[in-house]
Design an enzyme around this catalytic site. Structure first.
Site, mmCIF file in Angstrom:
data_model
loop_
_atom_site.group_PDB
_atom_site.id
_atom_site.type_symbol
_atom_site.label_atom_id
_atom_site.label_comp_id
_atom_site.label_asym_id
_atom_site.label_seq_id
_atom_site.Cartn_x
_atom_site.Cartn_y
_atom_site.Cartn_z
ATOM 1 N N ASP A 406 0.961 -1.450 0.135
ATOM 2 C CA ASP A 406 0.219 -0.187 0.345
ATOM 3 C C ASP A 406 1.620 1.621 -0.145
ATOM 4 O O ASP A 406 2.274 1.512 0.716
ATOM 5 C CB ASP A 406 -0.579 0.265 1.294
ATOM 6 C CG ASP A 406 -1.394 1.202 1.073
ATOM 7 O OD1 ASP A 406 -2.851 1.521 0.637
ATOM 8 O OD2 ASP A 406 -1.689 2.067 2.445
ATOM 9 N N GLU A 459 0.837 -0.270 -5.295
ATOM 10 C CA GLU A 459 0.009 0.291 -5.945
ATOM 11 C C GLU A 459 0.836 2.369 -5.564
ATOM 12 O O GLU A 459 1.595 2.536 -3.914
ATOM 13 C CB GLU A 459 -0.955 1.084 -4.556
ATOM 14 C CG GLU A 459 -2.123 1.797 -4.863
ATOM 15 C CD GLU A 459 -2.756 2.295 -3.309
ATOM 16 O OE1 GLU A 459 -3.705 3.462 -3.695
ATOM 17 O OE2 GLU A 459 -1.666 3.129 -2.366
#
Length: 726
Positions: A406, A459
């Site tokens: 993330d 990401e």
């Protein structure tokens, strides 16, 4: 009158401020005799079980310190204590302070260098046997603490009872407590440099009590018997670059719930979720973070337990069952993992030993302004080792197939979401976070080295070069990268009224200029259906029929473009409302034909994605894609070819509600073409218009091709044709 050193040492034990309790407690040789000291608050009477019987200990007047002096030959190496508490209960256990250090110097050295691959085997709470005596080895890194103790129900949360041994410059504290049972609640009590006391959860804890409580539990030795050997063997040999991959992103707390609104267990979820995902044809499940976290509303992205599956859904073995059940049914499991930041909760990692230990001291390096969280100090060896060990732990202990990392962009740039003057440059004066870059490269290299076939996905929302290229070639080393630009451009285009789409045609075509610069995943993720962004269905313009037709067209575009696929739960049946983490999806919508039609469409798209090699064989290189016509802005039409291993699929997409009868389409080869998919089929809730069956290519040059087809194009729909009989 000055206090003697011995008296001062005893006072520091009583006041729980001694940095080296083993220097005072336990067995010692003094003045040609043996001395044993124990400190037992609440004890009324204490004896040592000697080799010839009980050896009474003498209480030091006015204290809870007890002393025995005698011949060492009267004691076994690991003697036991027998004592009565103030309620009259009798206790018997080995003295923890009769054991030598148990963590090897080599382990301490590797951890200090940031190079230990399995430090969770001695840090945290580990069940071990020392000289044939079973117990729990507790260990924690807190180099600036003045004293660290293990506390829990077993000692009435009294930090005086079990102070730990300092392992010197390593910064690690350890204590072996013999006879302790699994399931025991515990924390660490730390005396910070300023003398203040703080209760902290174990950073290495592998099981926690249900939130809002925050203590760790001593984990039972896992007895789980894995049955996914064939899956893991196949994964090691897999050619994932050229294999079909469609990912179902899921938040376990809101996928489904029990009738009373409570969470389902990992085992319950495994049965229903795998059945659902298999029915839809997805190849993988991606879990929003199930690492332990205190706040439901963070969706798991504010992690406090980097080694613990959240107790919301059951035990670590329950989670093992979840992954194993997926693998036994040929479904991969990916985990959203968050090394970019951590929450400020005082009982967790923040200022763990009274200093900025895991984070940076300077807020210009150590704080995320947007999220109110703290940033890991990737330049510190032990912090880097903590995070890498977490990643390897999930792959090793839980057989996870990959990690979606993330917020990578926030890790790469020192000025991420900061104003001028609110960030510090690197040693070269630049904005790149050099330590974070090296951490990511090391992480990816180790994952791929130790777990062949496991994947790492970034990401990452910027134009950072080489995110999914090997570290040895200057890249970051990820397997794949989320294509955030494609996602935003596509959703922006689809949100527009079809009458205006001709002016924004480049939103659909621009992504192909960089489509093969990385190994891309095409995501429609959870972030796009929250915070007033509306559900995917609700983003679509027009009346009800047009909104559903647009949504079917959107998914057709996603599944025919080069790149692996990801879709957040609920989209498969056109969830009407925004996602809400506090309640289950709108499963009742399955009863409505248009919603059920979207489900049927996605099932068919996944089937074609797997069956047609042309749709997945060259997702990451230009060999598998060619435009037929990307310039038909006046009609808002796109057409292109997907190819692999001699197989060809032609794709035609109409982004207006106007049918196009008699449309001539250039094709790459002579021969026959079979319509294998039409998103306007009545089977999916469409109007059932457009050409079907087989079409014969005519020797009429069109779109710079020697042959072409004449076909009827349905409104707001995508069509796929397979080349046959060449």
């Amino acid at each position: 009158m000055p206090v003697s050193p011995l008296t001062e040492s005893l006072l520091s034990i009583i006041e729980a401020r001694h940095h080296d309790p083993f220097a005072v407690l336990g067995r010692h040789r003094e003045d040609d005799h043996c001395v044993v000291r124990v400190f037992l608050p609440e004890a009324q009477r204490v004896s040592i079980l000697g080799l010839t019987g009980e050896l009474p200990m003498e209480r030091l007047s006015g204290t809870d310190l007890f002393l025995w002096q005698g011949e060492e030959s009267q004691l076994s190496e690991h003697y036991q204590l027998v004592w009565d508490d103030r309620q009259g209960a009798t206790h018997r256990h080995h003295d923890p302070y009769a054991f030598a250090p148990l963590i090897s110097d080599f382990d301490l050295y590797l951890y200090g260098e940031g190079k230990h691959r399995r430090p969770y085997r001695f840090l945290g709470a580990n069940r071990i046997s020392s000289d044939g005596i079973d117990g729990i080895l507790f260990a924690v890194w807190a180099p600036n603490a003045k004293r660290v103790s293990v506390v829990g129900d077993f000692n009435r949360w009294d930090g005086r009872c079990h102070p730990m041994r300092s392992r010197g410059s390593s910064g690690i504290w350890e204590l072996f407590i013999p006879g302790m049972d699994s399931g025991t609640l515990y924390k660490f009590e730390l005396r910070h440099p300023d003398g203040s006391l703080h209760l902290k959860s174990d950073p290495w804890g592998r099981c926690f009590e249900l939130r809002p409580a925050t203590a760790a539990l001593v984990e039972s030795t896992s007895s789980y018997s894995w049955g996914d050997g064939e899956w893991l063997a196949a994964r090691r040999e897999s050619d994932w670059l050229h294999a079909p991959m469609s990912i179902y992103e899921v938040h376990l707390g809101s996928w489904q719930r029990r009738p009373d609104g409570s969470f389902m267990n990992y085992r319950e979820l495994a049965e229903g979720l795998v059945r659902h995902v298999k029915g839809l044809g997805f190849t993988h499940i991606e879990l929003l973070p199930v690492t332990e976290h205190p706040f439901d509303g963070s969706w798991g992205y504010q992690t406090t337990g980097y080694f613990a599956p959240t107790s919301r859904f059951g035990s670590p073995d329950d989670f093992r069952y979840f992954v194993d059940h997926c693998h036994r049914n040929d479904v991969g499991v990916l985990l959203d993992w968050v090394p970019a930041h951590f929450p400020r909760d005082a009982w967790a990692l923040a200022r763990f030993d009274g200093t900025a230990l895991y984070e940076h001291e300077d807020p210009r390096r150590g704080e995320h302004r947007d999220w109110g969280t703290l940033i890991f100090n990737y330049g510190r060896n032990e912090v880097r080792n903590f995070l890498i060990a977490s990643a390897l732990y999930w792959l090793d202990e839980f057989h996870i197939d990959g990690l979606r990392v993330d917020a990578v962009a926030s890790m790469l740039y020192l000025d991420y979401s900061r104003q001028a003057g609110d960030w510090l440059p690197n040693v070269h004066g630049g904005r790149e976070n050099i330590e974070a870059i090296e951490f990511l490269r090391e992480l990816n290299a180790l994952v791929h080295e130790e777990f062949p076939g496991a994947l790492t996905m970034a990401e990452e929302s910027t134009a950072w070069p080489g995110v999914s290229r090997p570290a040895w070639s200057g890249g970051l080393g990820f397997s794949m990268k989320w294509n955030m630009g494609w996602m935003h451009d596509t959703l922006s285009y689809m949100h527009k009224d079809p009458i205006h789409r001709r002016h924004h045609h480049n939103h659909l075509t621009f992504g192909l200029l960089y489509a093969f610069s990385e190994n891309f995943i095409l995501p429609f993720s959870h972030d796009e259906v929250v915070h007033m962004k509306r559900s995917l269905l609700d983003k679509m313009p027009g009346d009800e029929w047009q909104r559903f037709a647009n949504l079917r067209l959107l998914f057709t575009l996603q599944y025919t473009m080069p790149g692996k696929k990801l879709l957040f739960m609920g989209a498969e049946f056109a969830q009407g409302l925004e996602w809400n983490h506090d309640r289950a999806l709108e499963w009742h919508l399955y009863d409505y034909p248009l919603h059920h039609g979207v489900h049927t469409l996605l099932s068919e798209l996944n089937l074609l994605h797997v069956r047609e090699r042309a749709l997945h064989g060259h997702d990451f290189d230009a060999e598998g894609f060619a435009w037929l016509d990307c310039t038909d802005t006046s009609h808002s039409l796109l057409s292109f070819v997907r190819r692999s291993a001699g197989e060809t699929v032609v794709v035609l997409l109409n982004f207006t509600p106007r049918p196009r009868p008699g449309y001539r389409l250039g094709v790459p080869d002579a021969g026959r073409y079979q319509v294998i998919f039409n998103s306007d089929s009545a089977h999916y809730g469409g109007s059932n218009s457009g050409s079907g069956g087989e079409l014969q290519a005519q020797a009429i040059a069109w779109m710079e091709r020697s042959h072409s087809l004449l076909l009827d194009v349905p409104p707001l729909a995508g069509v796929m044709l397979r080349a046959v009989g060449h």
